[in-house]
Design a protein around this motif. Structure first.
Motif, mmCIF file in Angstrom:
data_model
loop_
_atom_site.group_PDB
_atom_site.id
_atom_site.type_symbol
_atom_site.label_atom_id
_atom_site.label_comp_id
_atom_site.label_asym_id
_atom_site.label_seq_id
_atom_site.Cartn_x
_atom_site.Cartn_y
_atom_site.Cartn_z
ATOM 1 N N ASP A 194 -4.066 -1.849 -6.117
ATOM 2 C CA ASP A 194 -3.026 -1.807 -5.097
ATOM 3 C C ASP A 194 -1.666 -2.205 -5.653
ATOM 4 O O ASP A 194 -0.657 -1.543 -5.396
ATOM 5 C CB ASP A 194 -3.392 -2.768 -3.963
ATOM 6 C CG ASP A 194 -3.805 -2.001 -2.719
ATOM 7 O OD1 ASP A 194 -4.439 -0.937 -2.888
ATOM 8 O OD2 ASP A 194 -3.483 -2.466 -1.619
ATOM 9 N N ASP A 195 -1.649 -3.291 -6.409
ATOM 10 C CA ASP A 195 -0.383 -3.738 -6.994
ATOM 11 C C ASP A 195 0.189 -2.669 -7.926
ATOM 12 O O ASP A 195 1.394 -2.423 -7.936
ATOM 13 C CB ASP A 195 -0.590 -5.051 -7.778
ATOM 14 C CG ASP A 195 -0.657 -6.265 -6.856
ATOM 15 O OD1 ASP A 195 -0.061 -6.195 -5.748
ATOM 16 O OD2 ASP A 195 -1.307 -7.260 -7.219
ATOM 17 N N GLN A 241 1.639 0.093 -5.803
ATOM 18 C CA GLN A 241 2.909 -0.338 -5.192
ATOM 19 C C GLN A 241 4.034 -0.278 -6.222
ATOM 20 O O GLN A 241 5.170 0.058 -5.900
ATOM 21 C CB GLN A 241 2.790 -1.784 -4.689
ATOM 22 C CG GLN A 241 1.663 -2.000 -3.699
ATOM 23 C CD GLN A 241 2.118 -1.816 -2.258
ATOM 24 O OE1 GLN A 241 3.219 -1.352 -2.016
ATOM 25 N NE2 GLN A 241 1.257 -2.155 -1.314
ATOM 26 N N TYR A 262 5.291 -7.163 -8.465
ATOM 27 C CA TYR A 262 3.985 -6.765 -7.921
ATOM 28 C C TYR A 262 2.836 -7.363 -8.739
ATOM 29 O O TYR A 262 1.860 -6.676 -9.038
ATOM 30 C CB TYR A 262 3.892 -5.239 -7.823
ATOM 31 C CG TYR A 262 4.798 -4.694 -6.753
ATOM 32 C CD1 TYR A 262 4.429 -4.750 -5.409
ATOM 33 C CD2 TYR A 262 6.053 -4.195 -7.067
ATOM 34 C CE1 TYR A 262 5.274 -4.293 -4.416
ATOM 35 C CE2 TYR A 262 6.914 -3.737 -6.084
ATOM 36 C CZ TYR A 262 6.515 -3.786 -4.758
ATOM 37 O OH TYR A 262 7.372 -3.342 -3.774
ATOM 38 N N SER A 297 2.444 8.112 -1.313
ATOM 39 C CA SER A 297 2.293 6.920 -0.472
ATOM 40 C C SER A 297 0.850 6.687 -0.032
ATOM 41 O O SER A 297 0.508 5.612 0.437
ATOM 42 C CB SER A 297 3.177 7.042 0.771
ATOM 43 O OG SER A 297 2.694 8.083 1.594
#
Lengths: 477, 477
Positions: free
Chosen positions: A230-231, A234, A302, A347
């Motif tokens: 996820d990081d 992002q 992040y 996204s």
């Protein structure tokens, strides 16, 4: 036409040495990079120039014998597999670089010219050819045109269609046409754009006019290691939201890292990483240092575990070599693997990765993820063992579910590998019947006898109905 | 169908106020930006949504009444002129911005949405829409799709086709299809790319998915004044040879400068200039100062008389406003003018400009040159006086000679204005019969009854033969 007679006629056109027809010789041509399906061609012919291609095609057209073009056979969706015993027209002998115009930045190549060879041939003047599929050392530019091939640097520079200005093509009846030319955006319909990515269903491309680019003044490559996918995702979004378009922005997950680290090029990644990002800036050196610093700061925002800039060209090359072996490296983890290729809006990355993890868990098949993260082009690698009964079918099924996950978020079922025979039935996931009809009707304009790479791309049962409709439409005049 | 009945049926679909049919009301629709030819439409209808467009088209298709789409009518090649008295389907009411997805950088607009309005609507989040034709304040994105419009900044960012990800289109029989979508490089044939630039001959586009871009962090605009067109041309080549891709790279010659300086936005250029270059850098601010300095040095290397960087946004805007009025400003020099639009390989600039000067001298008609120099897109403006018998025809003839000069160096007869009716006969300058055949055959797939914007783009006498052939090809199945 009897086989013996056909071979003799083909030999008359291209020479005796340039026709393969004995079963043993044909073995290597039963499949391409999509190895799950095999089928023997009737013959393989190796023309030496456009005229020979046209003569071969005229003969086959006259005799109503189906055929298909083949480059290096590195395609991953089976586009060059002779599923109906087609005659294969191999373009590997037509590998010349015909012309380079540095001033106007155009090169003219034959279809068998190997992708990376072009960059090598023009490097002395500071130029290069941008599309860089991982198979660049062996794949041909003709094959790239067929599949509209991409590569890591297509985030910034666009895929093959953005670099092809025109083509010479032998139509399926043997007529030779030139589409596009040496200036971009020619008037009339964009037939060049239509041919690029048509997987050999519209004719045999015999000459390609490509754009060449000035080598970037400078390059800076950044490696960022993460404890969470996820990081990493992002970070990808944040870099682009900041108005930075890196030359490349690649991601690999834990299992992919495990694979590449068992290969020839070992970076020495920590074993417990969740994801690695390779972020490459290229362009003018002015300001590059500052932008690299900005990226490092974004990564830190992040929760990056470690981030650093390549100290030298050697380190940079190692990172890339390691990354580029990712597909093949799956062989270190599993007897077989299936490369998938889907595209999603950037996204939706975390959500789709989550669904892929679920699919993996449910099916029991491990899935490694390697992707061009910047443009949302996923390459899930599905690991399986073809010796276990049913597991090949399961892998195919899992691949289809992964594509469904992409389609469900408004994505696409292929970014750069094409449809071929692999994804024919997945086409209905993203196209309506009418939309497929329109495509088939277009194909029939070029390929009315359905002789040129028949029965590829379009879903099989639908195809007949569509052809009927297309012909009906035309007949109504 | 009788006229009265037709009007009543159209009114039933779109409402009474949304159909024009009285001769006076139709006057404004006799031509578009190509004012040399005029022809009255049978009616003009203003649908409000896709469903109404589909209903109108179904009605016209059923009755075999030809029709064509129209945006703002700013097209320069006559694509929206109802040469056969077609019913005009005006898209100006369908001007909504339907959706913006900043995260994935996609906007969805209706075809009547005015180009510059999109940039205005998304500016608050730091985004913009890149294609910037000079008519951006009034032209519609639907029209841009029809003509594959360009603009000064297309050097770096590409023309409309590079920014359209997909379209919804009403086929000429009233069926609605979606081509492409929200991710780039969809599989199957690139029908979106085919529709972009097809000048309304394949259907009526009713929805457009476009790419939006992050506004560049910084902009630097450089003005360079020259005593010689050759020096200015050399500067253009040298900038690009140095690996710099400016956002825009524009040139105007003496006569063009004279025109714009008599207009609303006066820069105060010296009267004896041979050429002015506007060079605009955009992108990350990091390093921009350094690159601007490098450009100034390059200009100095080619005998620039004066070179300077815009001191502020106001000055920059003035330079651009002045440049963007160049076409209209010809009205300050001559009662009439004809805009030409040709593309040449950048390296042939000096030679083609020389030929244009010769054509001007021989014909006695003055020609001003305004061009997107970076991508070799010329806009010769041919000045004439339609009140003098024969001079309109002479201007058209001169335009054709200019295009021949472009074609002779391997260029193209239009960069961004399209073929329409203006250049139908010039198509043979760059396409063979077979190549035109292929294009017509493709058109017939979408538009088999030739009802949708008929008799545009393709050379007239050739067309019938081609259509016959296309149909014959299809019939052979």
């Amino acid at each position: 036409m009897k086989q013996e007679r056909l071979i003799a006629e083909l030999q008359k056109i291209v020479g005796q040495q340039s026709v393969l027809h004995k079963p043993d010789d044909l073995l290597a041509y039963e499949c391409d990079g999509f190895t799950i399906h095999k089928s023997r061609p009737r013959a393989v012919v190796f023309p030496n120039n456009s005229e020979q291609v046209a003569s071969v095609v005229k003969l086959l057209h006259r005799e109503r014998i189906p055929f298909l073009p083949r480059g290096a056979g590195t395609g991953l969706s089976g586009g060059a597999i002779p599923i109906g015993g087609e005659v294969i027209i191999s373009l590997v002998k037509m590998n010349r670089l015909l012309e380079v115009d540095f001033k106007n930045r155009i090169a003219v190549v034959e279809p068998g010219h190997v992708n990376l060879r072009l960059t090598k041939a023009i490097a002395h003047e500071g130029y290069y050819y941008a599309p860089d599929p991982s198979s660049g050392m062996s794949c041909t530019i003709g094959g790239n045109v067929g599949e509209n091939a991409g590569g890591p640097h297509c985030l910034k520079y666009g895929v093959t269609s953005n670099h092809v200005l025109g083509v010479e093509m032998v139509l399926p009846d043997g007529e030779v046409v030139t589409l596009g030319g040496t200036v971009p955006d020619m008037p009339g319909y964009d037939l060049t754009g239509l041919v690029v990515g048509s997987e050999g269903t519209m004719g045999i491309v015999t000459k390609i006019f490509v754009r060449i680019l000035k080598k970037p003044q400078g390059v800076k490559t950044i490696l960022a290691l993460y404890d969470s996918v996820d990081d990493a995702s992002q970070t990808v979004s944040a870099i682009i939201a900041n108005g930075i378009i890196p030359g490349a922005l690649e991601m690999m997950d834990t299992l992919a890292i495990e694979g590449v680290e068992k290969g020839t090029y070992v970076v020495g990644y920590p074993k417990d990483l969740a994801a690695v990002l390779i972020i490459e800036l290229d362009g003018l050196t002015a300001g590059m240092e500052e932008t690299a610093h900005q990226i490092v700061e974004i990564c830190k925002g992040y929760n990056v575990r470690e981030v650093r800039v390549a100290r030298n060209e050697q380190e940079r090359t190692l990172w890339w070599s390691n990354r580029k072996t990712a597909f093949g490296a799956m062989g270190n983890l599993s007897p077989d693997y299936l490369v998938q290729d889907g595209v999603i809006p950037r996204s939706r990355l975390p959500e789709v990765l989550q669904r892929i993890a679920e699919i993996s868990e449910r099916s029991g098949l491990r899935i490694a993820n390697v992707f061009h993260a910047g443009d949302g082009n996923l390459h899930p690698l599905i690991l399986f063992d073809s010796r276990i009964p049913g597991e090949t079918e399961l892998a195919v099924q899992v691949g289809s579910e992964v594509l469904q996950a992409c389609a469900d978020v408004g994505g696409s079922i292929t970014g750069e590998h094409g449809i071929g025979i692999e994804k024919q039935n997945d086409m209905t996931k993203i196209f309506t019947r009418e939309e497929l009809d329109a495509q088939v009707a277009i194909m029939r304009v070029f390929n009315p006898d359905n002789l040129c790479n028949p029965d590829k791309i379009f879903p099989k049962p639908a195809r007949c109905a569509e052809v009927k409709k297309a012909v009906a439409v035309a007949h109504s005049h």
